[in-house]
Design a protein around this motif. Structure first.
Motif, PDB file in Angstrom:
ATOM      1  N   THR A  56     -80.889   4.682 -77.014  1.00 51.78           N
ATOM      2  CA  THR A  56     -79.713   3.989 -77.539  1.00 51.78           C
ATOM      3  C   THR A  56     -79.892   3.699 -79.023  1.00 51.78           C
ATOM      4  N   ALA A  57     -78.811   3.860 -79.775  1.00 55.21           N
ATOM      5  CA  ALA A  57     -78.825   3.552 -81.212  1.00 55.21           C
ATOM      6  C   ALA A  57     -77.482   2.955 -81.593  1.00 55.21           C
ATOM      7  N   VAL A  58     -77.508   2.061 -82.563  1.00 56.08           N
ATOM      8  CA  VAL A  58     -76.287   1.417 -83.039  1.00 56.08           C
ATOM      9  C   VAL A  58     -75.974   1.934 -84.443  1.00 56.08           C
ATOM     10  N   PHE A  59     -74.716   2.340 -84.626  1.00 53.10           N
ATOM     11  CA  PHE A  59     -74.248   2.820 -85.923  1.00 53.10           C
ATOM     12  C   PHE A  59     -73.126   1.907 -86.401  1.00 53.10           C
ATOM     13  N   ALA A  60     -73.058   1.688 -87.699  1.00 55.79           N
ATOM     14  CA  ALA A  60     -71.977   0.891 -88.281  1.00 55.79           C
ATOM     15  C   ALA A  60     -71.290   1.709 -89.363  1.00 55.79           C
ATOM     16  N   PHE A  61     -69.952   1.570 -89.424  1.00 58.61           N
ATOM     17  CA  PHE A  61     -69.177   2.357 -90.377  1.00 58.61           C
ATOM     18  C   PHE A  61     -68.234   1.448 -91.166  1.00 58.61           C
ATOM     19  N   ASP A  62     -67.974   1.853 -92.405  1.00 59.99           N
ATOM     20  CA  ASP A  62     -67.118   1.100 -93.325  1.00 59.99           C
ATOM     21  C   ASP A  62     -65.732   1.726 -93.320  1.00 59.99           C
ATOM     22  N   ALA A  63     -64.685   0.956 -93.034  1.00 60.88           N
ATOM     23  CA  ALA A  63     -63.319   1.478 -92.923  1.00 60.88           C
ATOM     24  C   ALA A  63     -62.358   0.645 -93.756  1.00 60.88           C
ATOM     25  N   PRO A  64     -61.277   1.252 -94.234  1.00 60.73           N
ATOM     26  CA  PRO A  64     -60.268   0.478 -94.960  1.00 60.73           C
ATOM     27  C   PRO A  64     -59.754  -0.680 -94.116  1.00 60.73           C
ATOM     28  N   ALA A  65     -59.376  -1.761 -94.771  1.00 60.39           N
ATOM     29  CA  ALA A  65     -58.968  -2.965 -94.051  1.00 60.39           C
ATOM     30  C   ALA A  65     -57.760  -2.732 -93.164  1.00 60.39           C
ATOM     31  N   ASP A  66     -56.877  -1.776 -93.535  1.00 57.56           N
ATOM     32  CA  ASP A  66     -55.658  -1.546 -92.761  1.00 57.56           C
ATOM     33  C   ASP A  66     -55.800  -0.439 -91.724  1.00 57.56           C
ATOM     34  N   ALA A  67     -57.010   0.092 -91.558  1.00 57.46           N
ATOM     35  CA  ALA A  67     -57.209   1.177 -90.584  1.00 57.46           C
ATOM     36  C   ALA A  67     -57.014   0.658 -89.165  1.00 57.46           C
ATOM     37  N   GLY A  68     -56.312   1.435 -88.354  1.00 64.61           N
ATOM     38  CA  GLY A  68     -56.068   1.027 -86.977  1.00 64.61           C
ATOM     39  C   GLY A  68     -56.891   1.788 -85.965  1.00 64.61           C
ATOM     40  N   ASP A  69     -57.557   2.843 -86.414  1.00 62.22           N
ATOM     41  CA  ASP A  69     -58.387   3.614 -85.490  1.00 62.22           C
ATOM     42  C   ASP A  69     -59.574   4.192 -86.232  1.00 62.22           C
ATOM     43  N   LEU A  70     -60.582   4.536 -85.465  1.00 58.99           N
ATOM     44  CA  LEU A  70     -61.829   5.085 -85.992  1.00 58.99           C
ATOM     45  C   LEU A  70     -62.222   6.281 -85.148  1.00 58.99           C
ATOM     46  N   THR A  71     -62.357   7.436 -85.765  1.00 61.20           N
ATOM     47  CA  THR A  71     -62.787   8.644 -85.064  1.00 61.20           C
ATOM     48  C   THR A  71     -64.283   8.829 -85.297  1.00 61.20           C
ATOM     49  N   VAL A  72     -65.043   8.710 -84.243  1.00 60.10           N
ATOM     50  CA  VAL A  72     -66.503   8.836 -84.335  1.00 60.10           C
ATOM     51  C   VAL A  72     -66.913  10.191 -83.772  1.00 60.10           C
ATOM     52  N   GLU A  73     -67.664  10.940 -84.550  1.00 60.11           N
ATOM     53  CA  GLU A  73     -68.133  12.264 -84.134  1.00 60.11           C
ATOM     54  C   GLU A  73     -69.651  12.245 -84.020  1.00 60.11           C
ATOM     55  N   VAL A  74     -70.137  12.597 -82.849  1.00 62.64           N
ATOM     56  CA  VAL A  74     -71.581  12.637 -82.606  1.00 62.64           C
ATOM     57  C   VAL A  74     -71.998  14.081 -82.381  1.00 62.64           C
ATOM     58  N   SER A  75     -72.971  14.521 -83.149  1.00 63.04           N
ATOM     59  CA  SER A  75     -73.508  15.873 -83.013  1.00 63.04           C
ATOM     60  C   SER A  75     -74.945  15.783 -82.517  1.00 63.04           C
ATOM     61  N   PRO A  76     -75.214  16.270 -81.293  1.00 58.59           N
ATOM     62  CA  PRO A  76     -76.575  16.184 -80.748  1.00 58.59           C
ATOM     63  C   PRO A  76     -77.568  17.148 -81.384  1.00 58.59           C
ATOM     64  N   GLY A  77     -77.101  18.076 -82.212  1.00 56.92           N
ATOM     65  CA  GLY A  77     -78.012  19.038 -82.816  1.00 56.92           C
ATOM     66  C   GLY A  77     -77.381  20.406 -82.929  1.00 56.92           C
ATOM     67  N   LEU A  78     -78.156  21.378 -83.444  1.00 57.20           N
ATOM     68  CA  LEU A  78     -77.632  22.714 -83.696  1.00 57.20           C
ATOM     69  C   LEU A  78     -77.238  23.441 -82.418  1.00 57.20           C
ATOM     70  N   GLU A  79     -77.857  23.117 -81.296  1.00 57.77           N
ATOM     71  CA  GLU A  79     -77.585  23.830 -80.051  1.00 57.77           C
ATOM     72  C   GLU A  79     -76.438  23.211 -79.257  1.00 57.77           C
ATOM     73  N   HIS A  80     -75.841  22.146 -79.763  1.00 53.73           N
ATOM     74  CA  HIS A  80     -74.750  21.470 -79.064  1.00 53.73           C
ATOM     75  C   HIS A  80     -73.572  21.257 -80.013  1.00 53.73           C
ATOM     76  N   ASN A  81     -72.380  21.467 -79.507  1.00 56.15           N
ATOM     77  CA  ASN A  81     -71.192  21.192 -80.303  1.00 56.15           C
ATOM     78  C   ASN A  81     -70.985  19.680 -80.409  1.00 56.15           C
ATOM     79  N   ALA A  82     -70.374  19.267 -81.495  1.00 56.14           N
ATOM     80  CA  ALA A  82     -70.105  17.847 -81.686  1.00 56.14           C
ATOM     81  C   ALA A  82     -68.946  17.398 -80.800  1.00 56.14           C
ATOM     82  N   SER A  83     -68.968  16.146 -80.397  1.00 57.33           N
ATOM     83  CA  SER A  83     -67.886  15.541 -79.619  1.00 57.33           C
ATOM     84  C   SER A  83     -67.307  14.383 -80.408  1.00 57.33           C
ATOM     85  N   GLN A  84     -66.015  14.088 -80.170  1.00 53.81           N
ATOM     86  CA  GLN A  84     -65.339  13.049 -80.923  1.00 53.81           C
ATOM     87  C   GLN A  84     -64.757  11.991 -79.972  1.00 53.81           C
ATOM     88  N   TRP A  85     -64.809  10.761 -80.464  1.00 51.23           N
ATOM     89  CA  TRP A  85     -64.241   9.640 -79.733  1.00 51.23           C
ATOM     90  C   TRP A  85     -63.178   8.959 -80.612  1.00 51.23           C
TER      91      TRP A  85
END
Length: 269
Positions: A235-264
């Motif tokens: 488990t790891a915790v990530f923090a991201f900086d977003a504009p104050a008026d942003a209503g959504d955050l798209t997080v993309e995690v890439s497990p490595g070169l052998e796996h495609n990235a997934s988005q939330w």
């Protein structure tokens, strides 16, 4: 009886007593530094020799002014060549770093081109645990808490985004923006150990999809490291900086070169 009343002359310093060493050394180092600077990969050597040659040349000129040395031309040339080596070292550094950056971009492009694509031309992403291989509904991102499952039984889960208060010396946070944290859990359901050090997480915020910078402070930013054994989680915790008026955050995690990235797609604000 007569006496010689002439005042004796002070002995003049012999050429051997002149301290011309610094100027000569400055010239030699300046020449080597300048030649090294012509080769971009040797920018570091040109910078080091340039600094030394410039300093020695300036000190040597001081000796010439005080009458301790008589090689003014040599010391001046050494100082000038030292300065030239410094300029060439900066140019070489820019060329080298640009070339490395371009090479990395080409490698990333080659990896993307080599990834399997569906008939629409898009790279298929991993899907949820309930529907492996299909990224959400009609290509949309996964929701908070959903799990992306890969063919080798690697599972990635991203939590909902919650407000985060960056530390006093945090890097990546802009005043006036809001910070959000997500928890990423990786479970190795396969039979081989998984290198978690290659896992990366990126984010975009708002309707315009502006880059949400990752925040680094004493609590977040370390990411994943080491390996995950079969049947184990990390488990790891990530923090991201977003504009104050942003209503959504798209997080993309890439497990490595052998796996495609997934988005939330996560709701914030």
């Amino acid at each position: 009886m007569s006496y010689d009343t002439q005042t004796p002359q002070a002995p003049q310093p012999s050429p051997a007593a002149l301290r011309n060493g610094l100027g000569t050394t400055a010239l030699i180092l300046g020449i080597i530094g300048t030649v090294s600077g012509l080769i971009p990969l040797f920018f570091w050597l040109a910078g080091i020799l340039g600094v030394i040659a410039l300093i020695l040349g300036l000190v040597g000129r001081g000796r010439v002014k005080r009458g301790e040395a008589n090689n003014k031309g040599v010391t001046t040339t050494g100082a000038v060549l030292g300065l030239a080596a410094l300029v060439l070292s900066v140019v070489g550094a820019v060329i080298t770093f640009t070339a490395v950056s371009d090479a990395v971009d080409e490698i990333n492009k080659a990896v993307e081109d080599a990834a399997p694509k569906d008939p629409s031309g898009k790279t298929p992403a991993a899907g949820t645990a309930d529907d492996p291989g299909d990224q959400g509904e009609q290509g949309k991102g996964l929701a908070a808490g959903d799990t992306s499952v890969y063919d080798d039984e690697l599972k990635v889960t991203v939590s909902k985004a919650t407000p985060y208060s960056p530390g006093e010396f945090a890097v990546g946070h802009t005043k006036g923006n809001k910070a959000y944290q997500v928890t990423v859990v990786i479970e190795n359901g396969g039979k081989e150990k998984f290198d978690a050090g290659l896992v990366t997480a990126d984010a975009r915020a708002g309707e315009d999809g502006v880059t949400a910078e990752e925040i680094f402070d004493e609590k977040v930013g370390s990411g994943f490291s080491g390996t995950i054994l079969p049947g184990k989680k990390a488990t790891a915790v990530f923090a991201f900086d977003a504009p104050a008026d942003a209503g959504d955050l798209t997080v993309e995690v890439s497990p490595g070169l052998e796996h495609n990235a997934s988005q939330w797609e996560l709701k914030v604000g």
